[in-house]
Design a protein around this motif. Structure first.
Motif, PDB file in Angstrom:
ATOM      1  N   ILE A 106       0.856  -1.281  -0.001  1.00 29.23           N
ATOM      2  CA  ILE A 106      -0.084   0.055   0.013  1.00 29.23           C
ATOM      3  C   ILE A 106       0.748   1.275  -0.033  1.00 29.23           C
ATOM      4  O   ILE A 106       1.563   1.575   0.869  1.00 29.23           O
ATOM      5  CB  ILE A 106      -0.921   0.154   1.142  1.00 29.23           C
ATOM      6  N   HIS A 107       0.952   2.012  -1.142  1.00 34.95           N
ATOM      7  CA  HIS A 107       1.718   2.962  -1.325  1.00 34.95           C
ATOM      8  C   HIS A 107       1.032   4.374  -1.023  1.00 34.95           C
ATOM      9  O   HIS A 107      -0.109   4.374  -1.196  1.00 34.95           O
ATOM     10  CB  HIS A 107       2.394   3.096  -2.719  1.00 34.95           C
ATOM     11  N   PHE A 108       1.620   5.188  -0.654  1.00 36.07           N
ATOM     12  CA  PHE A 108       1.333   6.715  -0.582  1.00 36.07           C
ATOM     13  C   PHE A 108       1.325   7.246  -1.888  1.00 36.07           C
ATOM     14  O   PHE A 108       2.055   7.118  -2.890  1.00 36.07           O
ATOM     15  CB  PHE A 108       2.458   7.608   0.264  1.00 36.07           C
ATOM     16  N   PRO A 109       0.108   8.050  -2.249  1.00 36.35           N
ATOM     17  CA  PRO A 109      -0.093   8.646  -3.620  1.00 36.35           C
ATOM     18  C   PRO A 109       1.165   9.403  -4.081  1.00 36.35           C
ATOM     19  O   PRO A 109       1.754  10.039  -3.313  1.00 36.35           O
ATOM     20  CB  PRO A 109      -1.340   9.427  -3.460  1.00 36.35           C
ATOM     21  N   ARG A 110       1.167   9.396  -5.424  1.00 34.78           N
ATOM     22  CA  ARG A 110       2.200  10.070  -5.984  1.00 34.78           C
ATOM     23  C   ARG A 110       1.995  11.631  -6.585  1.00 34.78           C
ATOM     24  O   ARG A 110       2.868  12.410  -6.640  1.00 34.78           O
ATOM     25  CB  ARG A 110       2.864   9.578  -7.160  1.00 34.78           C
ATOM     26  N   ALA A 111       0.783  11.758  -6.338  1.00 33.23           N
ATOM     27  CA  ALA A 111       0.315  13.170  -6.875  1.00 33.23           C
ATOM     28  C   ALA A 111      -1.054  13.604  -6.076  1.00 33.23           C
ATOM     29  O   ALA A 111      -1.856  12.725  -5.650  1.00 33.23           O
ATOM     30  CB  ALA A 111       0.198  13.262  -8.428  1.00 33.23           C
ATOM     31  N   PHE A 112      -1.314  14.766  -6.019  1.00 33.70           N
ATOM     32  CA  PHE A 112      -2.435  15.554  -5.404  1.00 33.70           C
ATOM     33  C   PHE A 112      -3.006  16.402  -6.252  1.00 33.70           C
ATOM     34  O   PHE A 112      -2.305  17.305  -6.696  1.00 33.70           O
ATOM     35  CB  PHE A 112      -2.084  16.091  -3.893  1.00 33.70           C
ATOM     36  N   PHE A 113      -4.149  16.521  -6.517  1.00 34.98           N
ATOM     37  CA  PHE A 113      -5.126  17.431  -7.233  1.00 34.98           C
ATOM     38  C   PHE A 113      -6.288  17.797  -6.753  1.00 34.98           C
ATOM     39  O   PHE A 113      -7.076  17.016  -6.286  1.00 34.98           O
ATOM     40  CB  PHE A 113      -5.410  16.501  -8.708  1.00 34.98           C
ATOM     41  N   ASN A 114      -6.608  19.015  -6.557  1.00 31.01           N
ATOM     42  CA  ASN A 114      -8.064  19.530  -6.411  1.00 31.01           C
ATOM     43  C   ASN A 114      -8.231  20.721  -7.557  1.00 31.01           C
ATOM     44  O   ASN A 114      -7.354  20.852  -8.220  1.00 31.01           O
ATOM     45  CB  ASN A 114      -8.178  20.019  -4.842  1.00 31.01           C
TER      46      ASN A 114
END
Ligand code: S6P
Ligand code: ZN
Length: 187
Positions: free
Chosen positions: A6-14
């Motif tokens: 289970i990996h931490f996300p590589r990108a974040f978008f809002n």
């Protein structure tokens, strides 16, 4: 022991931000858009350092990879050069048959779509609109509103950019502010 699956996300978008590893940020200032607007006298009288748009793009695979996808967020500021609204430079894709999606997050505008015969049509953009850009079609966004126009984009990682036909000949229609309303005019 097994590695963590289970990996931490590589990108974040809002709606206003795109962050993460391999997210590029580019600012486009007025001076970089010389020759794009119709009224060169008005252009030369404006402050060339004025920000016209910013692009954040996430490249999870190297540029040119066949089969991958890129993701982008563009903030296009309100303004005019003479009577022509602020807009993106616009481009065909280097691999011409590659399509793209745009979707409007905030603000209002027009998406100009020009085919290889230089026929230009426009789609209205406002929050919630989704736009399919077919291959062989130049695309440019025009901010016809009074606030920042924010839109998302998703395109193939091997699409590339071809700005040359736009720099040489522009689009066959411009979007002008006439009586406070956007009008699609012939060039
Ligand atoms: C890429 C996609 C967008 C634009 C951006 C700026 O295929 O269409 O990320 O690059 O909106 O527009 P332009 O025409 O200056 O590249
Ligand atoms: Zn594109």
């Amino acid at each position: 022991m097994k590695p963590d699956l289970i990996h931490f996300p590589r990108a974040f978008f809002n709606s206003a931000h795109l962050n993460g590893e391999n997210v590029l940020h580019e600012s486009k200032r007025l001076s970089e858009l010389a020759g794009i607007f119709g009224d060169n006298m008005a252009f030369l009288q404006m402050d060339g350092s004025r920000l016209v748009y910013e692009v954040y793009s996430w490249a999870p695979v190297p540029q040119g990879t066949e089969g991958g996808l890129f993701f982008g967020l563009t903030h296009l500021f309100p303004g005019v050069v003479g009577d022509e609204y602020f807009m993106t430079k616009g481009h065909f894709h280097a691999i011409e048959n590659r399509g793209e999606y745009y979707w409007c997050i905030q603000g209002e505008g027009l998406l100009l779509l020009m085919d290889k015969q230089r026929e230009t049509r426009a789609e209205r953009m406002f929050p919630g609109t989704l736009h399919y850009i077919p291959g062989f079609t130049a695309h440019r966004v025009v901010n016809t509103g009074s606030r920042v126009l924010r839109f998302g984009a998703c395109w193939p990682s091997d699409a590339g950019y071809n700005y040359d036909p736009i720099v040489a000949d522009g689009f066959s229609r411009r979007v002008k502010k006439i009586g406070n309303l956007p009008v699609l005019t012939s060039v």
